[in-house]
Motif scaffolding. Structure first.
Motif, PDB file in Angstrom:
ATOM      1  N   ASN A 114       0.814  -1.015   0.445  1.00  0.00           N
ATOM      2  CA  ASN A 114       0.279  -0.114   0.019  1.00  0.00           C
ATOM      3  C   ASN A 114       0.645   1.455   0.435  1.00  0.00           C
ATOM      4  N   ASN A 124      -2.748   2.580  -8.853  1.00  0.00           N
ATOM      5  CA  ASN A 124      -2.572   1.834  -7.649  1.00  0.00           C
ATOM      6  C   ASN A 124      -2.357   2.907  -7.418  1.00  0.00           C
ATOM      7  N   ASN A 153       4.418   2.476  -5.909  1.00  0.00           N
ATOM      8  CA  ASN A 153       3.702   1.941  -6.748  1.00  0.00           C
ATOM      9  C   ASN A 153       3.863   2.872  -7.874  1.00  0.00           C
TER      10      ASN A 153
END
Length: 572
Positions: free
Chosen positions: A382, A409, A387
């Motif tokens: 996360n 993402n 990302n």
């Protein structure tokens, strides 16, 4: 005050202390009868039960009802006092304790709680009287002597404090705690010789105990006697040459004497000691960070952090800090290796992963950035920045479909970082452009500019892609000119603006801006070809032909370039 043990006084009292006071009552009160006594006991233990399950209000109500029936119940007073303290009502808590000790003057727990109350309110005279009671009840407990001496210290009654310490020494002998506390008093009195003499005696009796050398050295250093500090610390070094703390103290002493080379040598010896806490070493290296512009500071930081990795080869933080120093020094390749070693030892520190991938992207090591980025995301899925960086690496490899999932993402995970949001949507704009999805590309660029309307690269890219499609040229011109205002003399931005002007048939202005672009990057094949296109439309066919040929020599490979050259004519 040494109140380390007073925190336990609000717990359950020993059974003897919590037992009923045998029908005792305050003067002038009628003792409770047998029936009431049973009721009182039941309510008291119900209060204790509620306190145990943390029903503090219910417990307080029970203890208050006990006192309504038995006004002299000291155990209920004590328990209710603890609850009042938790409710931030120190005055009521203190009053209850004062009543409790008047009823049971031999209950040590009550006096401890009252001492804590007086200490918190800084009521030193009353605290001294309570400490006298505690010494009466526990004459063999050193902690009470320490507390009494400390209370005198707070009141600046230094000679009284020394008298208590002298009495304590007769009981316990000369202990480290006693020496340390007495040193504070000597120093307050300005009696440095007395403080030093006592420590010197300890050194004479315990020549292998390095802490005494350090304490004496600190006294001399803090009172501006660096030569005396140096003398005693060098003796400590001779006694324990492998002790890192002695070398640290010597480094500080030499530094105070402005003997920089000797100071750094001692730092190196301290860092070479595996027993010296690595966190302390890391803090020292971090202290060099603000001074990395100074070549000497940079060299020192590099040397110390390199020693750190040698002495602590299995510590991830050693390689992480070494990587930071290398990166700050511009040694990016070595920094990458240090960060890799750090994550191999301990992959649970996200920041090191991010530093590693950032450097790989900066070095255009795209495959490594993707590999190490995916490794980081397997542990920290996360993390928006990770990302984003993997997405950018794929985008730079012209693998837009793979880039797209990472960039999606990023925008899904990111909520607060406007800079990242702006960059992620800009990258999505580039990605969708590669995928020939102009609608989503324009939407992404627009979103990017809502987060940062002054991102010159986003403005330029969006404007350029509109221009090659021949759409919204006025909007494209405004964005392109703004990018130049933000970042003047950037050839690619000037080329974009010139090309938009060309598409608007403003050939003279286009020629002016393309010439600026060529001044700032004269050998860019695309710009040379565009310059030929502009010249053709201004009627200078021969000059246009020369620029088209030059563009081909520079590597331009547009599908229509050969046709332009062969037919000496512009084709769109």
């Amino acid at each position: 005050m040494r109140s380390r043990y007073w925190g336990i006084v609000s717990l359950l009292l020993p059974l003897a202390a919590t037992a009923q006071s045998g029908g005792s009552a305050l003067p002038g009160r009628t003792p409770v009868n047998a029936t009431d006594s049973i009721v009182v006991q039941q309510m008291y233990f119900e209060g204790m039960r509620k306190k145990t399950i943390e029903d503090l209000k219910g417990a307080g109500d029970m203890f208050a009802r006990v006192l309504q029936l038995d006004a002299g119940n000291d155990a209920a007073m004590y328990q209710l006092s603890g609850l009042k303290k938790l409710q931030n009502d120190p005055t009521s808590a203190r009053e209850l304790l004062e009543k409790a000790v008047s009823i049971k003057p031999d209950n040590e727990w009550y006096w401890l709680a009252l001492a804590d109350s007086y200490e918190k309110s800084n009521d030193m005279p009353r605290l001294q009287r309570v400490l006298d009671e505690l010494l009466r009840l526990g004459p063999g407990k050193p902690d009470y002597y320490f507390d009494k001496a400390n209370a005198y210290y707070v009141e600046q009654k230094y000679n009284d404090a020394l008298a208590v310490y002298d009495k304590l020494e007769q009981m316990t002998g000369l202990t480290d705690d006693l020496v340390a506390n007495r040193q504070k008093v000597y120093l307050k009195l300005g009696n440095i010789d007395k403080a030093a003499s006592e420590l010197q005696g300890l050194i004479d009796r315990n020549p292998d105990q390095i802490r005494y050398y350090l304490l004496l050295g600190e006294i001399y250093n803090s009172n501006k006697f660096p030569d005396k500090a140096l003398s005693i610390l060098l003796k400590g070094e001779k006694a324990r040459p492998d002790n890192g703390m002695v070398h640290l103290a010597l480094a500080e002493t030499y530094r105070s004497k402005n003997e920089i080379e000797a100071s750094f040598k001692q730092l190196e010896l301290a860092f070479a000691s595996p027993d010296l806490d690595i966190d302390q070493k890391v803090r020292i290296v971090l202290g060099y960070m603000p001074r990395m512009g100074d070549p000497n500071a940079k060299a020192s930081a590099l040397r110390l952090s390199r020693i750190l990795t040698t002495v602590h080869p299995n510590e991830a933080k050693a390689f992480a800090i070494y990587g930071d120093i290398l990166a700050q020094s511009g040694n990016y390749k070595e920094a990458r290796e240090a960060y890799k070693r750090s994550v191999q030892i301990n992959g649970e520190i996200y920041q090191v992963h991010e530093q590693l991938v950032r450097l790989e992207l900066a070095d255009n090591a795209l495959d490594e950035a993707i590999k190490d980025g995916d490794n980081a995301l397997s542990l920290f899925p996360n993390q928006a920045w990770m990302n984003y960086m993997v997405g950018v690496a794929y985008l730079q490899k012209r693998e837009a479909p793979k880039a797209l999932s990472y960039l999606k993402n990023t925008v899904a995970l990111q909520f607060d970082d406007k800079d990242l949001s702006a960059q992620a949507y800009a990258a999505l704009g580039d990605c969708y452009h590669e995928l020939k999805d102009n609608g989503r590309s324009d939407e992404a660029y627009t979103r990017s500019l809502t987060f940062n309307p002054d991102n010159a690269y986003t403005l330029n890219n969006y404007a350029y892609y509109l221009s090659i499609r021949g759409e919204e040229l006025e909007k494209a011109a405004v964005m392109s000119k703004h990018s130049i205002d933000l970042q003047p003399n950037t050839a690619s931005f000037e080329d974009t603006y010139a090309w938009i002007l060309f598409r608007q048939k403003k050939y003279a202005e286009a020629k002016e801006w393309m010439e600026k672009a060529l001044v700032h990057n004269k050998d860019k094949a695309t710009q040379v070809e565009h310059y030929g296109d502009i010249l053709f439309h201004l009627g200078d066919t021969e000059a246009a032909l020369q620029n088209w040929k030059k563009a081909k020599q520079l590597g331009a490979a547009s599908p229509l370039l050969d046709r332009k050259i062969n037919e000496k004519k512009y084709f769109e």
